[in-house]
Design a protein around this motif. Sequence first.
Motif, PDB file in Angstrom:
ATOM      1  N   THR A   1       0.822  -1.217   0.000  1.00  0.00           N
ATOM      2  CA  THR A   1       0.000   0.000   0.000  1.00  0.00           C
ATOM      3  C   THR A   1       0.852   1.262   0.000  1.00  0.00           C
ATOM      4  OG1 THR A   1      -0.083  -0.085   2.410  1.00  0.00           O
ATOM      5  CG2 THR A   1      -1.904  -1.122   1.236  1.00  0.00           C
TER       6      THR A   1
ATOM      7  N   LEU B   1       4.300   3.774  -1.292  1.00  0.00           N
ATOM      8  CA  LEU B   1       4.700   4.397  -2.570  1.00  0.00           C
ATOM      9  C   LEU B   1       5.247   3.351  -3.545  1.00  0.00           C
ATOM     10  CD1 LEU B   1       5.454   6.923  -4.328  1.00  0.00           C
ATOM     11  CD2 LEU B   1       7.710   6.788  -3.252  1.00  0.00           C
ATOM     12  N   VAL B   2       6.281   2.647  -3.143  1.00  0.00           N
ATOM     13  CA  VAL B   2       6.908   1.680  -4.057  1.00  0.00           C
ATOM     14  C   VAL B   2       6.026   0.437  -4.193  1.00  0.00           C
ATOM     15  CG1 VAL B   2       8.970   0.313  -4.529  1.00  0.00           C
ATOM     16  CG2 VAL B   2       9.206   2.518  -3.376  1.00  0.00           C
TER      17      VAL B   2
ATOM     18  N   ARG C   1       0.116  -2.487   6.856  1.00  0.00           N
ATOM     19  CA  ARG C   1      -0.054  -2.558   8.304  1.00  0.00           C
ATOM     20  C   ARG C   1      -1.498  -2.218   8.652  1.00  0.00           C
ATOM     21  NH1 ARG C   1       4.317   0.456  11.793  1.00  0.00           N
ATOM     22  NH2 ARG C   1       4.118   1.835  10.013  1.00  0.00           N
ATOM     23  N   THR C   2      -2.044  -1.202   7.954  1.00  0.00           N
ATOM     24  CA  THR C   2      -3.409  -0.745   8.260  1.00  0.00           C
ATOM     25  C   THR C   2      -4.326  -0.812   7.045  1.00  0.00           C
ATOM     26  OG1 THR C   2      -2.714   1.508   7.723  1.00  0.00           O
ATOM     27  CG2 THR C   2      -2.615   0.862  10.044  1.00  0.00           C
ATOM     28  N   ARG C   3      -3.757  -0.958   5.858  1.00  0.00           N
ATOM     29  CA  ARG C   3      -4.556  -0.928   4.631  1.00  0.00           C
ATOM     30  C   ARG C   3      -4.293  -2.188   3.812  1.00  0.00           C
ATOM     31  NH1 ARG C   3      -2.354   4.278   1.848  1.00  0.00           N
ATOM     32  NH2 ARG C   3      -0.398   3.610   2.794  1.00  0.00           N
TER      33      ARG C   3
ATOM     34  N   GLY D   1       8.968  -1.892   6.596  1.00  0.00           N
ATOM     35  CA  GLY D   1      10.049  -1.791   7.580  1.00  0.00           C
ATOM     36  C   GLY D   1      10.498  -0.361   7.739  1.00  0.00           C
TER      37      GLY D   1
ATOM     38  N   VAL E   1      14.125   7.218  -3.798  1.00  0.00           N
ATOM     39  CA  VAL E   1      13.264   7.171  -4.974  1.00  0.00           C
ATOM     40  C   VAL E   1      12.920   8.611  -5.396  1.00  0.00           C
ATOM     41  CG1 VAL E   1      11.008   6.350  -5.802  1.00  0.00           C
ATOM     42  CG2 VAL E   1      12.339   4.957  -4.177  1.00  0.00           C
TER      43      VAL E   1
ATOM     44  N   SER F   1       9.959  10.273  -3.802  1.00  0.00           N
ATOM     45  CA  SER F   1      10.168  10.565  -2.377  1.00  0.00           C
ATOM     46  C   SER F   1      11.035  11.802  -2.216  1.00  0.00           C
ATOM     47  CB  SER F   1      10.841   9.375  -1.683  1.00  0.00           C
ATOM     48  OG  SER F   1      10.006   8.259  -1.717  1.00  0.00           O
TER      49      SER F   1
END
Length: 196
Positions: free
Chosen positions: A9, A11-12, A31-33, A64, A157, A160
């Motif tokens: 979920t 960016l990369v 983690r949440t999505r 991570g 990236v 980013s």
Amino acid sequence: MKAIVIGGTGLVGSEVVSQLRPDHEVISVGRTRGDMQVNIEERASVKALFERTGPVDAIISLAGDGVFGAFDDDTDEAYARVLKSKVMGQVNIARQGHPYLNEGGSITLTSGAVSRHPMPGTAAIALGAGALDAFVGSVALELKEGKRINAISLSLVKESAEKLGWDSANCVPVKRVAQRYLDAAFGPINGQAIAL
Ligand SMILES: NC(=O)c1ccc[n+]([C@@H]2O[C@H](COP(=O)([O-])OP(=O)(O)OC[C@H]3O[C@@H](n4cnc5c(N)ncnc54)[C@H](OP(=O)(O)O)[C@@H]3O)[C@@H](O)[C@H]2O)c1
């Protein structure tokens, strides 16, 4: 092929999911999505995730946390986060996930270019990135049935850098970054830290 993208979920990860989806069955995990959720810092949570997904051909991790901080910061926070999340979180993924890999399947983790190109304020992240690069090299020697493991040693990236207002001229766009994850997941490379 069936692929699970942990951190799918972000960016990369969301670009990796987009590039995989036309040709593969993809489970995007956050983690949440996402299609499913996990906390990679908890071994039991990672085990439960793979019990839900069943066998897969590719496990890709873009999860991570890394924490910036000066070397003379007197707290342990940055080191504790990196070791618990970026390092042991992805070690959990490899250890709990590999029994669920089909023959010839692969694991692709995310490390970081700061272990090869030192940058001030990244001692904890560099420590974790180097540990992950060493980990995949060693584990590759023990995997059986043609299973493979690699790490993408990722630099900043482009998108980013732009978000941070930093010079992005020499950064790699997310679309090209995602392509390298697919190459690592489905190509012949094994036990490598793939510089990007
Ligand atoms: N972007 C860069 O320039 C860059 C450069 C070098 C290295 N990296 C590393 O590459 C990875 C991907 O970067 P990104 O920019 O795509 O990150 P991001 O946009 O922040 O996405 C992080 C992803 O990881 C998931 N996640 C975070 N902690 C988790 C946990 N404890 N358990 C399960 N999932 C967790 C998030 O889920 P939710 O969305 O549900 O919270 C999200 O899907 C990160 O590890 C980052 O440190 C990034």
